[in-house]
Each structure stands twice: as C-alpha cells, then as structure tokens.
Write a protein that holds these residues in place. Structure first.
Motif, PDB file in Angstrom:
ATOM      1  N   LEU A  55       0.824  -1.201   0.000  1.00  0.00           N
ATOM      2  CA  LEU A  55       0.000   0.000   0.000  1.00  0.00           C
ATOM      3  C   LEU A  55       0.866   1.261   0.000  1.00  0.00           C
ATOM      4  O   LEU A  55       0.522   2.264  -0.612  1.00  0.00           O
ATOM      5  CB  LEU A  55      -0.879  -0.040   1.252  1.00  0.00           C
ATOM      6  CG  LEU A  55      -2.047   0.897   1.397  1.00  0.00           C
ATOM      7  CD1 LEU A  55      -2.957   0.844   0.186  1.00  0.00           C
ATOM      8  CD2 LEU A  55      -2.829   0.533   2.653  1.00  0.00           C
ATOM      9  N   SER A  56       2.001   1.177   0.677  1.00  0.00           N
ATOM     10  CA  SER A  56       2.919   2.304   0.766  1.00  0.00           C
ATOM     11  C   SER A  56       3.848   2.304  -0.445  1.00  0.00           C
ATOM     12  O   SER A  56       4.518   1.314  -0.735  1.00  0.00           O
ATOM     13  CB  SER A  56       3.755   2.196   2.048  1.00  0.00           C
ATOM     14  OG  SER A  56       4.989   2.860   1.902  1.00  0.00           O
ATOM     15  N   GLN A  57       3.898   3.437  -1.149  1.00  0.00           N
ATOM     16  CA  GLN A  57       4.805   3.527  -2.295  1.00  0.00           C
ATOM     17  C   GLN A  57       6.260   3.410  -1.855  1.00  0.00           C
ATOM     18  O   GLN A  57       7.082   2.820  -2.554  1.00  0.00           O
ATOM     19  CB  GLN A  57       4.574   4.851  -3.031  1.00  0.00           C
ATOM     20  CG  GLN A  57       3.196   4.917  -3.678  1.00  0.00           C
ATOM     21  CD  GLN A  57       2.963   6.215  -4.455  1.00  0.00           C
ATOM     22  OE1 GLN A  57       3.887   6.946  -4.751  1.00  0.00           O
ATOM     23  NE2 GLN A  57       1.706   6.490  -4.764  1.00  0.00           N
ATOM     24  N   VAL A 130       3.869  13.684  -4.428  1.00  0.00           N
ATOM     25  CA  VAL A 130       3.607  12.307  -4.022  1.00  0.00           C
ATOM     26  C   VAL A 130       2.252  12.257  -3.335  1.00  0.00           C
ATOM     27  O   VAL A 130       1.996  13.028  -2.417  1.00  0.00           O
ATOM     28  CB  VAL A 130       4.703  11.794  -3.052  1.00  0.00           C
ATOM     29  CG1 VAL A 130       4.353  10.399  -2.539  1.00  0.00           C
ATOM     30  CG2 VAL A 130       6.061  11.785  -3.748  1.00  0.00           C
ATOM     31  N   SER A 132      -1.932  10.091  -3.484  1.00  0.00           N
ATOM     32  CA  SER A 132      -2.888   9.289  -4.236  1.00  0.00           C
ATOM     33  C   SER A 132      -4.278   9.513  -3.669  1.00  0.00           C
ATOM     34  O   SER A 132      -4.451  10.218  -2.668  1.00  0.00           O
ATOM     35  CB  SER A 132      -2.486   7.820  -4.130  1.00  0.00           C
ATOM     36  OG  SER A 132      -3.237   7.027  -5.017  1.00  0.00           O
ATOM     37  N   TRP A 133      -5.255   8.892  -4.336  1.00  0.00           N
ATOM     38  CA  TRP A 133      -6.647   8.902  -3.886  1.00  0.00           C
ATOM     39  C   TRP A 133      -7.195  10.333  -3.779  1.00  0.00           C
ATOM     40  O   TRP A 133      -8.109  10.597  -3.007  1.00  0.00           O
ATOM     41  CB  TRP A 133      -6.791   8.185  -2.539  1.00  0.00           C
ATOM     42  CG  TRP A 133      -6.351   6.755  -2.540  1.00  0.00           C
ATOM     43  CD1 TRP A 133      -6.241   5.921  -3.615  1.00  0.00           C
ATOM     44  CD2 TRP A 133      -5.984   5.961  -1.401  1.00  0.00           C
ATOM     45  NE1 TRP A 133      -5.818   4.670  -3.226  1.00  0.00           N
ATOM     46  CE2 TRP A 133      -5.660   4.674  -1.873  1.00  0.00           C
ATOM     47  CE3 TRP A 133      -5.904   6.217  -0.045  1.00  0.00           C
ATOM     48  CZ2 TRP A 133      -5.243   3.644  -1.026  1.00  0.00           C
ATOM     49  CZ3 TRP A 133      -5.497   5.192   0.799  1.00  0.00           C
ATOM     50  CH2 TRP A 133      -5.167   3.929   0.315  1.00  0.00           C
ATOM     51  N   ARG A 177     -10.371   6.320 -16.835  1.00  0.00           N
ATOM     52  CA  ARG A 177      -9.324   5.471 -16.265  1.00  0.00           C
ATOM     53  C   ARG A 177      -9.131   4.275 -17.190  1.00  0.00           C
ATOM     54  O   ARG A 177     -10.050   3.500 -17.398  1.00  0.00           O
ATOM     55  CB  ARG A 177      -9.755   5.041 -14.860  1.00  0.00           C
ATOM     56  CG  ARG A 177      -9.121   3.775 -14.275  1.00  0.00           C
ATOM     57  CD  ARG A 177      -7.619   3.869 -14.071  1.00  0.00           C
ATOM     58  NE  ARG A 177      -7.218   4.872 -13.122  1.00  0.00           N
ATOM     59  CZ  ARG A 177      -6.892   4.611 -11.849  1.00  0.00           C
ATOM     60  NH1 ARG A 177      -6.915   3.385 -11.399  1.00  0.00           N
ATOM     61  NH2 ARG A 177      -6.513   5.600 -11.055  1.00  0.00           N
ATOM     62  N   ASN A 248      -0.679   5.829 -13.007  1.00  0.00           N
ATOM     63  CA  ASN A 248      -0.528   5.133 -11.729  1.00  0.00           C
ATOM     64  C   ASN A 248       0.266   3.845 -11.920  1.00  0.00           C
ATOM     65  O   ASN A 248      -0.058   3.034 -12.787  1.00  0.00           O
ATOM     66  CB  ASN A 248      -1.913   4.804 -11.159  1.00  0.00           C
ATOM     67  CG  ASN A 248      -2.722   6.066 -10.910  1.00  0.00           C
ATOM     68  OD1 ASN A 248      -2.508   6.775  -9.945  1.00  0.00           O
ATOM     69  ND2 ASN A 248      -3.635   6.372 -11.810  1.00  0.00           N
ATOM     70  N   GLN A 250       0.927   1.612  -9.384  1.00  0.00           N
ATOM     71  CA  GLN A 250       0.495   0.551  -8.467  1.00  0.00           C
ATOM     72  C   GLN A 250      -1.035   0.524  -8.500  1.00  0.00           C
ATOM     73  O   GLN A 250      -1.686   0.792  -7.492  1.00  0.00           O
ATOM     74  CB  GLN A 250       1.005   0.822  -7.049  1.00  0.00           C
ATOM     75  CG  GLN A 250       2.518   0.875  -6.945  1.00  0.00           C
ATOM     76  CD  GLN A 250       3.011   1.449  -5.617  1.00  0.00           C
ATOM     77  OE1 GLN A 250       4.087   2.017  -5.561  1.00  0.00           O
ATOM     78  NE2 GLN A 250       2.240   1.319  -4.545  1.00  0.00           N
ATOM     79  N   PRO A 251      -1.587   0.204  -9.686  1.00  0.00           N
ATOM     80  CA  PRO A 251      -3.016   0.469  -9.887  1.00  0.00           C
ATOM     81  C   PRO A 251      -3.941  -0.299  -8.960  1.00  0.00           C
ATOM     82  O   PRO A 251      -3.700  -1.462  -8.627  1.00  0.00           O
ATOM     83  CB  PRO A 251      -3.257   0.023 -11.333  1.00  0.00           C
ATOM     84  CG  PRO A 251      -1.935  -0.014 -11.970  1.00  0.00           C
ATOM     85  CD  PRO A 251      -0.958  -0.356 -10.880  1.00  0.00           C
ATOM     86  N   GLU A 252      -4.996   0.402  -8.599  1.00  0.00           N
ATOM     87  CA  GLU A 252      -6.152  -0.258  -7.993  1.00  0.00           C
ATOM     88  C   GLU A 252      -7.167  -0.412  -9.122  1.00  0.00           C
ATOM     89  O   GLU A 252      -7.297   0.472  -9.956  1.00  0.00           O
ATOM     90  CB  GLU A 252      -6.687   0.577  -6.837  1.00  0.00           C
ATOM     91  CG  GLU A 252      -5.694   0.608  -5.695  1.00  0.00           C
ATOM     92  CD  GLU A 252      -6.040   1.614  -4.603  1.00  0.00           C
ATOM     93  OE1 GLU A 252      -6.953   2.436  -4.822  1.00  0.00           O
ATOM     94  OE2 GLU A 252      -5.381   1.585  -3.565  1.00  0.00           O
TER      95      GLU A 252
END
Lengths: 278, 55
Positions: A55-57, A130, A132-133, A177, A248, A250-252
């Motif tokens: 979860l953490s970049q 830096v 996200s979301w 997206r 992105n 680290q895609p969700e």
C-alpha cells in the motif's frame, strides 16, 4: 521451478481479487505479508517473479529495488514505481514524449508559485508530487486562496516545497481510467462525479467506455514514455482531444473489473505475470 | 471463531478464511481492525492513511 511471490501489506479488494485469480488459474504462488518479511530469509532465485502490491509507495519501491538486485523480475519495476509515484517526474516524462497533458508549472519557492499560478490563470490545481486517492489536491480560484494554500504548504515539510501546479481542466463531470497490462490497453471506465475530484476512491461512479483507435494510439505513446507492466492512465476529454492527467504505477482496479467492463483484469494480470517467470 | 475488539470489547465473528493484512470492522464501535497474524490470531487497530499510500 520459478516461483511467483505476491508481496502485500494491506489486503485490499485488489489483493483479494489477485489471490482469487491465481487460485482460479491454478498458478502456484506465495502470499507474503511485508510486515513479517525478512528478505534475506526468503528463498529467491533469478527467474522468480514478484508482484509488489504494498500500500505504501515507499515500501513498494524499497522492496522492488532489493528484489531486483537479486535478479528477481518485479511487477512493476522500481523505476516505473518511482516515475509514477512522483507527479512531477511523470509530467516531465510525458512532456518529453510529446504527450498532451494539462498545462503545468513547477515552482521552487512560494513567491514563484504565486507568480506561476497567476500565469496559468485561475482556476489552478495544486497537487503534492507524491500522493494518491485525491489527497491534498487543492483547486484554487484566486490569488488570495493561492497565497493561503502556499503558506500552509510551507509548513508541511520538504516534500511540499516543490510546487506542482496544473491548469484546471473542465472535464465535463468525468475522467477516464484506462488499465494497461504489458503495454496493451485492456479496459476503460469513465469516473463520474459531481465533485471536481472524480477518483472512485472519493466516490466517483464507474461506467464502461469503449477504447477507440485514437485513444489506443495515445495510450501506446504513454506506455512508451513510462514503460511498466501494469499501469492505470487517467485522462481528461477536452474539445482539443484527450489530456493525460496521471499515470498510476500501483493500480487499484476494483472499479474496472468484469461487472463494469466485462474484462477479467486480475485474471489477465496474473497470467501475464506468471509468463514472466523464467 | 470470535475475537474481542480491543477498543470496545465488542465481539467480532471471524470469516472462514482470514489472511494477514485483512481489514475487519467491529460491528459495535465501527473501528477498522487489521489482522496482524493468523496463528496466533492477533488484531490491531488499523493505522490511519499515510501520505504515500495508494496507487
């Protein structure tokens, strides 16, 4: 025999979908909670593949760099994580490849940030390099608000002393997206919201969108610029064509799965990753 | 299997298959709890969102 390790820290919907897809496809894998991992103790061989889903970049990059130093194929590569994890680096890479994006400026002092916001013309959007979301995005409509925001940011630590300022884009209530695996655009969703931030993490509603040749051509260019095995590209539609807003690394993808798009993203992704195993 | 919430002492029913890193929500107080280990079963209050979390 090569092995597939899936490193994670928080079991999000995406990680559950990945594990479910691996089971469904009969692909052998080892789930590794990063919290309990000592990399020096893990038997890893060149040819193994690691899907890095922390979860953490910061954790994800550190993990990937260590694994790569041991000859492990990572998804994504740490260089892609770093590029996508920094919006300024992403914007610079897109610019280098001539990819249309919202007009932007980067300022290195509070005074210059005000000047650049004025030059761009309000409204502008201040984004942390830096993040996200949709966290800490600020739509600024006038000079007074810009000065107040910059004053606040000046107390938020070194990361916030480089000011990334984008011209606000009227995007008609949605952004797009697109999920890419191995450089191939697989699915697109419109993310609709009454709020100017349309992230589904912030409540945006997802609807499937067809990928036309013009859009695919642009996305291939984005992949040329960023590289990466697994990307999610966010775009705005304007009268002058598509603008690439963010990429992105680290895609969700919970909002882009079968029920919305008819595309089995986790299934395609785990098969792609497993094929990378030497 | 059940476990007590460390915030309100409410009772959480464990899902059949639980994994490390999974989030559970206490039905009594609504606190998000993270599964830290499965054997032995250990839960902690899930941390707040960090600056570098996400995509």
């Amino acid at each position: 025999m090569s092995s597939l390790k899936v490193f994670y820290s928080r079991l999000r919907t995406e990680e559950k979908l990945i594990f479910e897809a691996l089971e469904r496809k009969g692909i052998p894998y080892d789930p590794m909670n990063i919290r309990n991992v000592d990399l020096s103790d893990i038997p890893l061989e060149p040819g193994d593949v690691a899907l890095c889903r922390c979860l953490s970049q910061t954790q994800n990059v550190a993990l990937a760099e260590i694994l790569e130093s041991r000859g492990i194929r990572t998804v994504n590569h740490s260089s892609v994580m770093l590029l996508c994890g920094d919006k300024i680096a992403t914007a610079a890479a897109l610019e280098h490849y001539g990819i249309p994006q919202p007009e932007y400026r980067v300022a290195f002092s509070p005074e210059k940030a005000v000047v650049m916001a004025e030059e761009l013309g309000y409204p502008v959007v201040f984004k942390p390099a830096v993040g996200s979301w949709g966290r800490l995005l600020a739509k600024i409509n006038d000079r007074e608000a810009a000065e107040a925001l910059i004053e606040h940011k000046s107390h938020m630590g070194a990361q916030h002393q480089v000011f990334f300022i984008q011209k606000y884009v009227e995007k008609g209530g949605f952004d797009l997206r697109v999920t890419l695996i191995g450089g191939e655009p697989l699915s697109a969703i419109q993310r609709w919201s009454d709020h100017w931030i349309t992230n589904t993490a912030r409540g945006g509603k997802a609807l499937a969108y067809p990928l036309d040749p013009e859009l695919r051509k642009l996305l291939y260019k984005v992949h040329d610029a960023i590289k990466g095995d697994f990307l999610a590209v966010d775009l705005f539609q304007t009268h002058d064509g598509w603008l690439v807003n963010e990429v992105n690394g680290q895609p969700e993808f919970r909002s882009s799965v079968n029920s919305v798009t008819g595309v089995d993203i986790p299934g395609i992704m785990v098969q792609y990753v497993w094929k990378l195993a030497g | 299997m059940t476990v007590n919430c460390m915030i309100c002492d409410g009772i959480l029913e464990m899902p059949g298959k639980v994994m490390e890193g999974e989030l559970l929500v206490c039905p009594d107080c609504g606190t998000e709890l993270e599964v830290i280990s499965v054997d032995p079963l250990c839960l902690e209050e899930a941390p707040e969102v960090q600056e570098d979390w996400g995509e």
